[in-house]
Write a protein that holds these residues in place. Structure first.
Motif, short mmCIF file in Angstrom:
data_model
loop_
_atom_site.label_atom_id
_atom_site.label_comp_id
_atom_site.label_asym_id
_atom_site.label_seq_id
_atom_site.Cartn_x
_atom_site.Cartn_y
_atom_site.Cartn_z
N PRO A 293 0.80 -1.22 0.00
CA PRO A 293 0.00 0.00 0.00
C PRO A 293 0.84 1.27 0.00
O PRO A 293 2.04 1.26 0.31
N ALA A 294 0.19 2.37 -0.35
CA ALA A 294 0.84 3.69 -0.34
C ALA A 294 1.52 3.91 1.00
O ALA A 294 1.01 3.51 2.04
N GLY A 295 2.71 4.51 0.93
CA GLY A 295 3.49 4.77 2.14
C GLY A 295 4.46 3.66 2.48
O GLY A 295 5.33 3.85 3.32
N GLU A 296 4.33 2.49 1.84
CA GLU A 296 5.26 1.38 2.07
C GLU A 296 6.13 1.20 0.82
O GLU A 296 5.74 1.55 -0.29
N TRP A 297 7.32 0.62 1.02
CA TRP A 297 8.25 0.41 -0.09
C TRP A 297 7.81 -0.75 -0.97
O TRP A 297 7.39 -1.78 -0.48
N ASN A 298 7.91 -0.53 -2.28
CA ASN A 298 7.72 -1.56 -3.30
C ASN A 298 9.00 -1.68 -4.09
O ASN A 298 9.78 -0.72 -4.19
N HIS A 299 9.23 -2.84 -4.67
CA HIS A 299 10.41 -3.08 -5.51
C HIS A 299 9.94 -3.34 -6.94
O HIS A 299 9.04 -4.16 -7.15
N SER A 300 10.52 -2.63 -7.90
CA SER A 300 10.19 -2.84 -9.31
C SER A 300 11.45 -3.14 -10.10
O SER A 300 12.54 -2.67 -9.74
N ALA A 301 11.28 -3.89 -11.17
CA ALA A 301 12.37 -4.19 -12.08
C ALA A 301 11.83 -4.21 -13.50
O ALA A 301 10.68 -4.59 -13.74
N ILE A 302 12.68 -3.76 -14.42
CA ILE A 302 12.38 -3.80 -15.85
C ILE A 302 13.58 -4.42 -16.54
O ILE A 302 14.72 -4.04 -16.28
N ARG A 303 13.30 -5.37 -17.43
CA ARG A 303 14.37 -5.94 -18.26
C ARG A 303 13.98 -5.75 -19.71
O ARG A 303 12.87 -6.13 -20.12
N VAL A 304 14.88 -5.15 -20.49
CA VAL A 304 14.70 -4.98 -21.92
C VAL A 304 15.88 -5.66 -22.60
O VAL A 304 17.04 -5.30 -22.34
N LYS A 305 15.59 -6.64 -23.44
CA LYS A 305 16.65 -7.36 -24.15
C LYS A 305 16.12 -7.77 -25.52
O LYS A 305 15.13 -8.51 -25.61
N ASP A 306 16.76 -7.27 -26.58
CA ASP A 306 16.39 -7.61 -27.95
C ASP A 306 14.90 -7.38 -28.22
O ASP A 306 14.24 -8.17 -28.89
N GLY A 307 14.38 -6.29 -27.68
CA GLY A 307 12.97 -5.93 -27.90
C GLY A 307 11.98 -6.60 -26.99
O GLY A 307 10.80 -6.27 -27.00
#
Length: 189
Positions: A110-124
């Motif tokens: 929820p809002a106010g708490e830490w979240n972890h995000s990741a994005i991987r882009v490889k060869d489209g």
């Protein structure tokens, strides 16, 4: 974006990158100095109640009104406390206005708490993770991609999602957001 230094509202304090939300819809986004083609990005974020933000990639500068005119966006938003009901493509973890996040796998703090995000882009190929769970996967520049762009809100942005490489950006969309532990690895061969 479009500036040589941090826009008003962005500060760094106690190992946090913070935006107070002064930028609104235009003028407050920040982008990396370097450009990336294939990469993995990891970061943690904490959004305010009702807040809205995002992570952009393959952003081009030039004659564009904002980072969103060219770069796909990993949506960061308070799904529960946002001021009005959200479409599935507007919810946290989505490729904004294009690919909804998998709600069966999504675990949003929820809002106010830490979240972890990741994005991987490889060869489209692009993958989004939220709190350790893969929530979105798609391919850039395919016929399906082009058709989806042409029927979405991006149809009026002729260079949206076409860049092979560009800047990574963080959005100031009028909401306070804190970021920490930002790490990016270049995967370009």
């Amino acid at each position: 974006f479009g500036q040589d230094s941090l826009p008003p509202g962005w500060t760094v304090s106690d190992s946090l990158l913070y935006t107070s939300g002064q930028g609104g819809d235009l003028g407050g986004d920040i982008i990396s100095r370097d450009v990336f083609e294939d990469f993995e990005l990891f970061l943690e974020w904490r959004i305010s109640e009702g807040g809205n933000s995002g992570i952009f990639f393959h952003v081009l500068e030039g004659n564009y009104p904002a980072a969103y005119a060219t770069g796909p966006e990993y949506q960061l938003i308070d799904d529960i406390g946002f001021a009005y009901p959200l479409e599935d493509w507007q919810q946290c973890g989505a490729n904004y206005a294009m690919h909804p996040a998998d709600t069966n796998r999504k675990k949003l703090h929820p809002a106010g708490e830490w979240n972890h995000s990741a994005i991987r882009v490889k060869d489209g190929k692009v993958v989004h993770w939220l709190n350790g769970q893969q929530v979105v996967e798609y391919e850039l520049w395919t016929d399906d991609w082009k058709e989806l762009v042409g029927t979405s809100k991006w149809k009026d942005y002729p260079d949206y999602g076409l860049a092979l490489y560009g800047h990574v950006g963080l959005q100031d969309h009028g909401s306070p957001v804190a970021f920490r532990n930002i790490m990016i690895s270049d995967l370009t061969d």
